[in-house]
Structure formats: structure tokens, C-alpha cells
Design a protein around this motif. Sequence first.
Motif, PDB file in Angstrom:
ATOM      1  N   LEU A  48      20.762  23.998  31.317  1.00 14.63           N
ATOM      2  CA  LEU A  48      21.265  24.981  32.277  1.00 14.63           C
ATOM      3  C   LEU A  48      20.475  24.985  33.575  1.00 14.63           C
ATOM      4  O   LEU A  48      20.837  25.692  34.514  1.00 14.63           O
ATOM      5  CB  LEU A  48      21.240  26.384  31.663  1.00 14.63           C
ATOM      6  CG  LEU A  48      22.019  26.556  30.358  1.00 14.63           C
ATOM      7  CD1 LEU A  48      21.830  27.968  29.804  1.00 14.63           C
ATOM      8  CD2 LEU A  48      23.495  26.259  30.557  1.00 14.63           C
ATOM      9  N   GLY A  49      19.409  24.206  33.640  1.00 17.59           N
ATOM     10  CA  GLY A  49      18.666  24.043  34.877  1.00 17.59           C
ATOM     11  C   GLY A  49      17.521  25.020  35.057  1.00 17.59           C
ATOM     12  O   GLY A  49      17.349  25.974  34.288  1.00 17.59           O
ATOM     13  N   PRO A  50      16.712  24.824  36.100  1.00 21.52           N
ATOM     14  CA  PRO A  50      15.587  25.696  36.415  1.00 21.52           C
ATOM     15  C   PRO A  50      16.027  26.912  37.215  1.00 21.52           C
ATOM     16  O   PRO A  50      17.198  27.014  37.607  1.00 21.52           O
ATOM     17  CB  PRO A  50      14.682  24.783  37.247  1.00 21.52           C
ATOM     18  CG  PRO A  50      15.659  23.886  37.962  1.00 21.52           C
ATOM     19  CD  PRO A  50      16.793  23.656  37.006  1.00 21.52           C
ATOM     20  N   PRO A  51      15.129  27.863  37.488  1.00 21.23           N
ATOM     21  CA  PRO A  51      15.476  29.010  38.325  1.00 21.23           C
ATOM     22  C   PRO A  51      16.067  28.564  39.657  1.00 21.23           C
ATOM     23  O   PRO A  51      15.588  27.620  40.275  1.00 21.23           O
ATOM     24  CB  PRO A  51      14.132  29.725  38.523  1.00 21.23           C
ATOM     25  CG  PRO A  51      13.336  29.341  37.333  1.00 21.23           C
ATOM     26  CD  PRO A  51      13.737  27.936  36.996  1.00 21.23           C
ATOM     27  N   GLY A  52      17.123  29.240  40.069  1.00 19.88           N
ATOM     28  CA  GLY A  52      17.870  28.848  41.261  1.00 19.88           C
ATOM     29  C   GLY A  52      19.153  28.128  40.928  1.00 19.88           C
ATOM     30  O   GLY A  52      20.063  28.059  41.758  1.00 19.88           O
ATOM     31  N   SER A  53      19.244  27.614  39.691  1.00 17.46           N
ATOM     32  CA  SER A  53      20.479  26.972  39.251  1.00 17.46           C
ATOM     33  C   SER A  53      21.534  28.026  38.942  1.00 17.46           C
ATOM     34  O   SER A  53      21.224  29.212  38.774  1.00 17.46           O
ATOM     35  CB  SER A  53      20.219  26.101  38.014  1.00 17.46           C
ATOM     36  OG  SER A  53      19.223  25.139  38.257  1.00 17.46           O
ATOM     37  N   HIS A  54      22.781  27.574  38.838  1.00 19.03           N
ATOM     38  CA  HIS A  54      23.885  28.488  38.532  1.00 19.03           C
ATOM     39  C   HIS A  54      23.630  29.200  37.205  1.00 19.03           C
ATOM     40  O   HIS A  54      23.263  28.584  36.204  1.00 19.03           O
ATOM     41  CB  HIS A  54      25.201  27.711  38.456  1.00 19.03           C
ATOM     42  CG  HIS A  54      26.365  28.574  38.055  1.00 19.03           C
ATOM     43  ND1 HIS A  54      26.920  29.496  38.896  1.00 19.03           N
ATOM     44  CD2 HIS A  54      27.060  28.649  36.876  1.00 19.03           C
ATOM     45  CE1 HIS A  54      27.918  30.104  38.279  1.00 19.03           C
ATOM     46  NE2 HIS A  54      28.020  29.610  37.055  1.00 19.03           N
ATOM     47  N   GLY A  55      23.840  30.499  37.184  1.00 23.71           N
ATOM     48  CA  GLY A  55      23.686  31.287  35.970  1.00 23.71           C
ATOM     49  C   GLY A  55      22.371  32.030  35.877  1.00 23.71           C
ATOM     50  O   GLY A  55      22.265  33.015  35.125  1.00 23.71           O
ATOM     51  N   TRP A  56      21.353  31.571  36.586  1.00 26.48           N
ATOM     52  CA  TRP A  56      20.089  32.308  36.611  1.00 26.48           C
ATOM     53  C   TRP A  56      20.265  33.565  37.445  1.00 26.48           C
ATOM     54  O   TRP A  56      20.979  33.575  38.444  1.00 26.48           O
ATOM     55  CB  TRP A  56      18.981  31.458  37.214  1.00 26.48           C
ATOM     56  CG  TRP A  56      18.378  30.448  36.281  1.00 26.48           C
ATOM     57  CD1 TRP A  56      18.892  29.227  35.962  1.00 26.48           C
ATOM     58  CD2 TRP A  56      17.151  30.565  35.562  1.00 26.48           C
ATOM     59  NE1 TRP A  56      18.073  28.567  35.092  1.00 26.48           N
ATOM     60  CE2 TRP A  56      16.983  29.371  34.830  1.00 26.48           C
ATOM     61  CE3 TRP A  56      16.181  31.551  35.471  1.00 26.48           C
ATOM     62  CZ2 TRP A  56      15.883  29.147  34.002  1.00 26.48           C
ATOM     63  CZ3 TRP A  56      15.072  31.329  34.655  1.00 26.48           C
ATOM     64  CH2 TRP A  56      14.936  30.141  33.933  1.00 26.48           C
ATOM     65  N   ALA A  57      19.607  34.650  37.037  1.00 21.51           N
ATOM     66  CA  ALA A  57      19.718  35.927  37.746  1.00 21.51           C
ATOM     67  C   ALA A  57      18.353  36.586  37.824  1.00 21.51           C
ATOM     68  O   ALA A  57      17.527  36.442  36.910  1.00 21.51           O
ATOM     69  CB  ALA A  57      20.707  36.855  37.041  1.00 21.51           C
ATOM     70  N   GLU A  58      18.130  37.295  38.910  1.00 19.74           N
ATOM     71  CA  GLU A  58      16.885  38.040  39.038  1.00 19.74           C
ATOM     72  C   GLU A  58      16.896  39.203  38.048  1.00 19.74           C
ATOM     73  O   GLU A  58      17.871  39.938  37.956  1.00 19.74           O
ATOM     74  CB  GLU A  58      16.715  38.561  40.465  1.00 19.74           C
ATOM     75  CG  GLU A  58      15.378  39.236  40.706  1.00 19.74           C
ATOM     76  CD  GLU A  58      15.177  39.624  42.161  1.00 19.74           C
ATOM     77  OE1 GLU A  58      14.025  39.872  42.556  1.00 19.74           O
ATOM     78  OE2 GLU A  58      16.184  39.686  42.899  1.00 19.74           O
ATOM     79  N   LEU A  59      15.819  39.345  37.306  1.00 15.69           N
ATOM     80  CA  LEU A  59      15.732  40.397  36.303  1.00 15.69           C
ATOM     81  C   LEU A  59      15.527  41.736  36.999  1.00 15.69           C
ATOM     82  O   LEU A  59      14.622  41.877  37.830  1.00 15.69           O
ATOM     83  CB  LEU A  59      14.570  40.109  35.361  1.00 15.69           C
ATOM     84  CG  LEU A  59      14.514  40.864  34.052  1.00 15.69           C
ATOM     85  CD1 LEU A  59      15.684  40.489  33.153  1.00 15.69           C
ATOM     86  CD2 LEU A  59      13.192  40.594  33.344  1.00 15.69           C
TER      87      LEU A  59
END
Length: 604
Positions: A48-59
Motif C-alpha cells: 500500500l506504499g509509504p506515508p503520502g501514498s493513496h489511502g494514508w491519512a493523518e491520525l
Amino acid sequence: LRFDRGPPPPRQLMGGTARLLSAVCWWCTLALAPARDDWVAWRDDEELGPPGSHGWAELPGSQQFRRMDWEDEQEVDRPRNGYRFHHPRATHYKLGDGPQKIEVWQPVPDSASDGAVGANFRGALYSLYRWNLSNVTVLLVNAGWGDAGNATICRGDAPCPNVILLHDTQLPLRVASKNALRLDERLDGYLKENMRRLQDDFPNLAHYQYNHNWSWRAMPLLTDLRLLRFNKTALEALGEPLPPPHGDRPSWTWDDFASLVCNISRTYGAGTGLNVMPQWNEDFKLSMLMAQNRGLYLLKKGKCGLRDPGFEKVLALWKRMVHGQCMRPGPWVPESLSFEMGGSSPDGTLRATSAEEKNLSAHETWPGFAFVSGIEDSPVGRCGADVLPAGSRADCDWLDSLNGSSATLPECERLMREMDGDTVNFRSGKCEVLRCSKRSFASERASEDWEVHSIYCSEILYADMPGNYTFLGGWGVMIPRSGEDGACWSADSGIVRATATGTADSRECDDEERMREELRIDEGWRIMLELTDGAKPWILQMNTRRSAKSLPPLVSLIEKPPFLEERWQPLIREARRAIPSQYPANPLVEHDRIWEEKPLRHML
């Protein structure tokens, strides 16, 4: 890391449940992947990739996490990394690409409301291993409740993590299965090196949660308390005195409580008097509080306390609330007892939350009591200078402001929560966000020009639990060990991971096995010390940055700010009288089965 004898070869991670198989075999498909300096999210074998990739969200709330020195190297105001961001679809996260495998399981959902736990695991592990990512591969597995407590580990080809986080009710089964390493030797070594016992900083009753057969098997990391939240406006409208510590109600027993919640339901609609989280284990916790207040035990001299004649009075109290439709119905309710929720209040301003809305935050609209697992973000209420005494501005810290002409109160409240404030001063499209130490200071600027809105003026309050006790649970970190016959032994480390020989007798480890196992246990202990170190931010943030905020299980932390502020006092009060459901007995191996088989639900 100790590589004086060279890094051990990668161990084969096979076996376990199908989901864990796919989670722990990530390295098989990534052997040729380039080294990376941040976490990469995975869903089974899908990257799913590293932070900044699609689907990542700021907590939510993560910008209030402590800024780490390695974040300063990024030279940005709002860092984007695995410490502050999460991927809700991830089954596991991977860091580094080295030959030495570090594996940690945690069961808490990686959601917006509870993701602070996983985020601080990632922050702690990154802090430990960021300088050595070419030599290690770190795996953080979102194992879930079932696998953390019950999945096969450290046997044959099953995975053998360095550390597992699990609930205190799950630990007895791990101990009985010989899967939890004794920590006493490590704790003694820490005392010799530091002239300080780690256990002295644990809460007093941690012994009844994590010590089995006079041996420490886990260290506390998360606290699990129960509080009673209630709607002050609804009680005042009924002419009911407020419960302690807020009012002068002359008596506050469980019988008084049952009468009050039924009165609320008769006025505001069926089921509105009491909201218990719709899980059978919450019924168990609440009913055991009622039983313990009557001097009844879950287990006494080897006999089940539920068979004690005195427990009939607890059952009668429950039946009174259930058959009187005073409680919100949960799952497994017989059709003969089911009913439609709610209806409107007499003035139309208060109503019950329907089953379809149960996942929404509806503090203002729930008229009765709620049995909750921590302090949630309370709605702010407007303060009045004519009601509250004026305080000193010096006792409020200014955090931020919106100085346009179009700022709305909801926007200001969102900024308040993001900044971890508690009070908003609002006037004509402008606002300032404050953090005040107690209720009286929130009303200082209340006037015709300024509106003061604060959590200290909210209609939602927390009552003392009736009787003498409230529920205490928690989550602790343990180091797995093998419980399999035919394991090899080490004179200085005790039993280690089982080999595949299947022989009945224990044997000495060869050098390679000894080195690999000692390194796994050493790294597990190192991770445990990092997570539970009160000088580091992890244990504090895991407990206070979840949606249901609780206290860190370290006495040294709760004796200083922010826990001296008024908003934390409901937790402080209840923590002083919190006990486990099986107290004063030792933790029960059957505890998880009691919850699973729901004998209490059937009796009710």
C-alpha cells in the motif's frame, strides 16, 4: 543490536492462521525491494506504499504528539510519516530491509479513534531501529484480539514475535500454555543496573493483572477503566439531584442508580436510561461491580461466585432494568425483550440515540447514563459569568486564534480540539483557543461581547460509580516463549523456542539456536523498555490520544501535568478504587471463556 558474532540467518516464518501467514511472509516477496527509511503499509501481500501514498491519512490529534529529534531532520512544520499517519486498510507495516527480523504484534484497531496505539508503536520502533535499517527488517502486525491472545506461536514453524501486546484477561491462557516468558530475571537485572525497580512505578493492582504464580509475565502499557457519563440537563429537567461528586444526592447505591435510570426511561423513552456498550463482556464487567459491592467474588476458595445466593440480588437488579426497558438493548437480546428505542423528550429537546446512530457521537442528545471506557471529547457548553466565579487569565494558556470576520464557532471548536485546548473565546467571527486548568477560569471573559465556550461548561459530566469500586483492566506487553515439548534449553535464558525435532526430552541449544533466541529475547526486552519508559512519549500518548482517553499505567506520570487539570479528575478518582473483575483472586485462565460463553448473559 549485538552483531559481534554476525547476524543470524533469517528464520522461516510459517504456520499460524491464514491471515497471519500472509502477514508474516511479507519478506518472502520483498527480498529484492530497495531499502526504505520509513514505514510501508501492507494488506496481506498487497503493498500500500509509504506515508503520502493513496489511502494514508493523518491520525486525528497526532499533531499534538511530541516532536521527535528525527522529525526535526525533515525540516517541515507538519511531518508526514508513520508516526503521525496511518493506513486504515493495513494488516501490517514494514520498516527496513535487513536480514535480522524484528516482529511485534498489537491487537488495537488501526482506526481514527484508536490509531494512536499503533502510531506510537511505529514511532517507538522507528526510534529504536532507524540507524540500522540495512541490518534489520521490522514488522508491526495488526494482529487483532483473537490472534494476539490465541494464535499458535513459537511452536514448530509458527511465528515467534519479539513482543505481543494483549489484554490482561488473555494473558492467563498464554501463561498456562507456557507461551509467556518470565520477566523476573530481566527486572532484577534492571534493578542492579539502575538502582530502581520498574515494578515500583506500576499501579498497585497491576500485580493482579500481570503477575502469575508470583512471576511477572507482562508489563502494563494501556489502562482500561470504566466511568459513568451522564447528562446533567436531563437530570435537572426531571428535578433529580445530581450524583456525586457534583450534587447533594443523599444516597448513591446501585439500587438508587437502577431507580434513576428507569425514571429517565419513563420520561425520555424506552432504553434511554442506561447505555452499555453493546458487547456481552461489558454486561459482565458492570454486573461484577454490582456483585463486588455486595462482597461477592467471581472466584472464592475454588468456587464460582456466580452461584452464591447473594448473587440473586444482582440478577434481580439487572432484571428490573432489562424488563423495565431502562437499558438500551444490545445484541443477543431475546425477541420477547426487544423494543424500539427512544421517542422524544417532553420539550422536544432531548431524544435517545437510535440503533442506527450508535456509531455516532451524540453526547448532547443522550439523556441518560453511559458505561464508558474512558474520557471522551466532551461537547463544549457556553459559560455564563453570572453562574461561574471569575478566574485569573494567568491560569489559562493561549494556544491559537482565528482573526477573520467569518470564523464560525464549530470551526473554532475544531481548532480547539486539534490544539488540545478546552476553551474557546468567541466574538463576531473571531476566536481564541485556550487551555485552562479548571472550570472557574473558563468563564473569565464571559460578557455581552465575548462568548466563552468550554468543556468545563458542558452538560456532560462523570459521576462516581455507585458503591465502592469500578472496573480495572488493561493491556500489557509480553515476550513469547515456547511451550512445546522437545524445546532446547539454555542455562542462562531458560526455555527457548522449540525445534522441529519433536523429541520428548529437552536438550541443550546449539550455538546458532542460542544466539538467535537470545537475540530475539534481548530485542523483545529492549522494545518493552522503550514502550514503557515514562520519559519517552509513547506510553503517555497511547493512553491519552485515543478517543476514549485513559491514564498511563505509571504512577510517576499521573502525579504531574496534565493530570492535575480538572478535566482528568474523573479518571483520577475512579483509578483509586478500580479493581479487576476477579479480584482478589489471581487472574483466571478461564476468564476469556467466561466472556465468550456468556453465562451471565444467559442468566440475565
